[in-house]
Design an enzyme around this catalytic site. Sequence first.
Site, PDB file in Angstrom:
ATOM      1  N   GLY A  33       0.987  16.230  67.433  1.00  0.00           N
ATOM      2  CA  GLY A  33      -0.138  16.085  66.512  1.00  0.00           C
ATOM      3  C   GLY A  33      -1.424  16.289  67.289  1.00  0.00           C
ATOM      4  N   ARG A  34      -1.783  15.262  68.067  1.00  0.00           N
ATOM      5  CA  ARG A  34      -3.016  15.278  68.857  1.00  0.00           C
ATOM      6  C   ARG A  34      -3.124  16.526  69.735  1.00  0.00           C
ATOM      7  NH1 ARG A  34      -5.069  10.345  70.647  1.00  0.00           N
ATOM      8  NH2 ARG A  34      -3.013   9.500  70.223  1.00  0.00           N
ATOM      9  N   GLY A  60       3.523  12.949  70.875  1.00  0.00           N
ATOM     10  CA  GLY A  60       2.956  12.083  71.912  1.00  0.00           C
ATOM     11  C   GLY A  60       2.362  12.798  73.102  1.00  0.00           C
ATOM     12  N   CYS A  95     -23.200  -2.372  60.780  1.00  0.00           N
ATOM     13  CA  CYS A  95     -23.597  -3.755  61.082  1.00  0.00           C
ATOM     14  C   CYS A  95     -22.472  -4.422  61.846  1.00  0.00           C
ATOM     15  CB  CYS A  95     -23.832  -4.495  59.785  1.00  0.00           C
ATOM     16  SG  CYS A  95     -25.515  -4.368  59.291  1.00  0.00           S
ATOM     17  N   TYR A  98      -8.948   1.324  70.089  1.00  0.00           N
ATOM     18  CA  TYR A  98      -8.120   1.525  71.302  1.00  0.00           C
ATOM     19  C   TYR A  98      -8.943   1.623  72.576  1.00  0.00           C
ATOM     20  CZ  TYR A  98      -5.692   3.811  67.354  1.00  0.00           C
ATOM     21  OH  TYR A  98      -5.186   4.139  66.127  1.00  0.00           O
TER      22      TYR A  98
HETATM   23  N1  LLP Z   1       5.840  11.697  65.458  1.00  0.00           N
HETATM   24  C1  LLP Z   1       5.803  10.411  65.077  1.00  0.00           C
HETATM   25  C2  LLP Z   1       6.999   9.804  64.525  1.00  0.00           C
HETATM   26  C3  LLP Z   1       4.622   9.671  65.218  1.00  0.00           C
HETATM   27  O1  LLP Z   1       4.615   8.399  64.863  1.00  0.00           O
HETATM   28  C4  LLP Z   1       3.472  10.300  65.743  1.00  0.00           C
HETATM   29  C5  LLP Z   1       2.219   9.557  65.893  1.00  0.00           C
HETATM   30  C6  LLP Z   1       3.556  11.638  66.111  1.00  0.00           C
HETATM   31  C7  LLP Z   1       4.753  12.317  65.964  1.00  0.00           C
HETATM   32  C8  LLP Z   1       2.386  12.394  66.670  1.00  0.00           C
HETATM   33  O2  LLP Z   1       1.908  11.829  67.822  1.00  0.00           O
HETATM   34  P1  LLP Z   1       0.830  12.663  68.681  1.00  0.00           P
HETATM   35  O3  LLP Z   1       1.496  13.932  69.117  1.00  0.00           O
HETATM   36  O4  LLP Z   1      -0.335  12.922  67.822  1.00  0.00           O
HETATM   37  O5  LLP Z   1       0.507  11.772  69.819  1.00  0.00           O
HETATM   38  N2  LLP Z   1      -4.165   6.726  65.681  1.00  0.00           N
HETATM   39  C9  LLP Z   1      -3.720   6.779  67.045  1.00  0.00           C
HETATM   40  C10 LLP Z   1      -2.458   7.568  67.207  1.00  0.00           C
HETATM   41  C11 LLP Z   1      -1.328   7.076  66.350  1.00  0.00           C
HETATM   42  C12 LLP Z   1      -0.119   7.936  66.480  1.00  0.00           C
HETATM   43  C13 LLP Z   1       0.882   7.596  65.454  1.00  0.00           C
HETATM   44  N3  LLP Z   1       2.072   8.361  65.481  1.00  0.00           N
HETATM   45  C14 LLP Z   1      -4.843   7.328  67.923  1.00  0.00           C
HETATM   46  O6  LLP Z   1      -5.926   7.595  67.412  1.00  0.00           O
HETATM   47  O7  LLP Z   1      -4.682   7.447  69.123  1.00  0.00           O
END
Ligand code: LLP
Length: 430
Positions: A289-290, A245, A358, A331
């Site tokens: 992740g991000r 996150g 479209c 979003y």
């Molecule tokens: N761990 C769990 C259990 C998660 O559900 C997620 C993301 C992460 C780690 C990694 O989160 P990050 O570090 O990437 O924020 N599609 C959406 C984001 C969905 C995230 C889902 N879970 C977007 O484009 O913003």
Amino acid sequence: MRKLDINSKGHLCFGGADTVELAEKYGTPLYVVDEKQIIGRCREIKECFLDKYDNANAVYASKALQTVDICRIVTEEGLGLDTVSGGEIYTAIKAGVDTAKIIFHGNNKTADEIRFAVENNVGRFVADNEYELHLIDGIAKEAGKTVRVQLRITPGVDSHTHQYISTGGIDSKFGISPVRSERNRIIKYAMDSESIELTGFHFHVGSQLQKNDSHLMALEIILRLIKEIRSELGFVPTELNLGGGFGVRYVDGEITVKLRDFTDPMMERINSFCKTEGISLPEVFIEPGRWISANAGITLYTVGSIKEIPEIKTYLAVDGGMPDNPRHILYQAEYEAVVANKASIPAGKEVSVVGKCCESGDVLIEKIGVADTVQSGDILCVFSTGAYNYSMASNYNRIPRPALVMVKDGKDRLSVRRETWEDMITREIL
Ligand code: LLP
């Protein structure tokens, strides 16, 4: 203000490569990922977390951007992999990832996926609910194996982010309720099972967080739960997973957070808690992740039609859109862009960048200043598309998914070839 790397031709460079040349060589739309930036983030995690704390473990949330190449790169850098489906585990295996370093997430893993993970000795399962726990237990028993399980707890903390990517609140499809009767029944089941080694707990409060307060609040709730469970059930966790996150900068006003601003206070708190309680420090996991991939990616498009509606706006249409980047329509995500072949020309013209679908909502950027000499045929670069773009891409309107090119120190190589029209009908029974 974003700092741009511009060469003598006035072209935007990324990862040392001329983006206009990349667009010419591979076509557009094109995802470009800078391997060095991915590696840089992994090394920062190593330095400020893995090497700093004895009991630290980091896994890359591969849902942000997963290819065989990316799996290989992040695991070579010492990270494990967070996966959420059989497909992600399969990709990781194809990349040669040690399955012991894989964590299997998800709120509704199918029996087939669990079987696949058990057969391949996936290191850890994060069980999201009671149904799933029983399923994992049964499948592991059948295979004569014992699997490691972390239980995902819903901490009941609302994070300050878009509601679709906030996951820690009580009204969430994810995780086990912290309500005593329910959680104790589930934990007891896991403790008593011979096929499950219950190692501890997991929480994830949400995504794209700019501040650490939700993480810290969730941690307090989990620590209180650990204390209660210890006295009620005699269970002491050996693992604690703090989720991901960690936010990044997409546009002015946002920051790519310093990971240590999240991990240091959490580790301090976990240490002091363990001391007070007289228990050993658990192994602590994070799942960014991000934070690892978003800023490491860009998307290159070719500008097509430019429609000026006097006194209203100018629509700048590109040859991609919501199929390769659905984040604005989902979003209201914001992005920055520059005309890559006119990167040194000041942004004197305000436009709306839209896609070719479209659908009126097919917008990439609501409002952005670009070079006032922008014209059809120019190359537009949208920044920070390295997370949740390629991985969320679709074939809406039967538009083939873009190619993905990796760049490193000015050298480029095709990592994922462009999808073809033929690819899109290969599964159809003709
Ligand atoms: N761990 C769990 C259990 C998660 O559900 C997620 C993301 C992460 C780690 C990694 O989160 P990050 O570090 O990437 O924020 N599609 C959406 C984001 C969905 C995230 C889902 N879970 C977007 O484009 O913003």
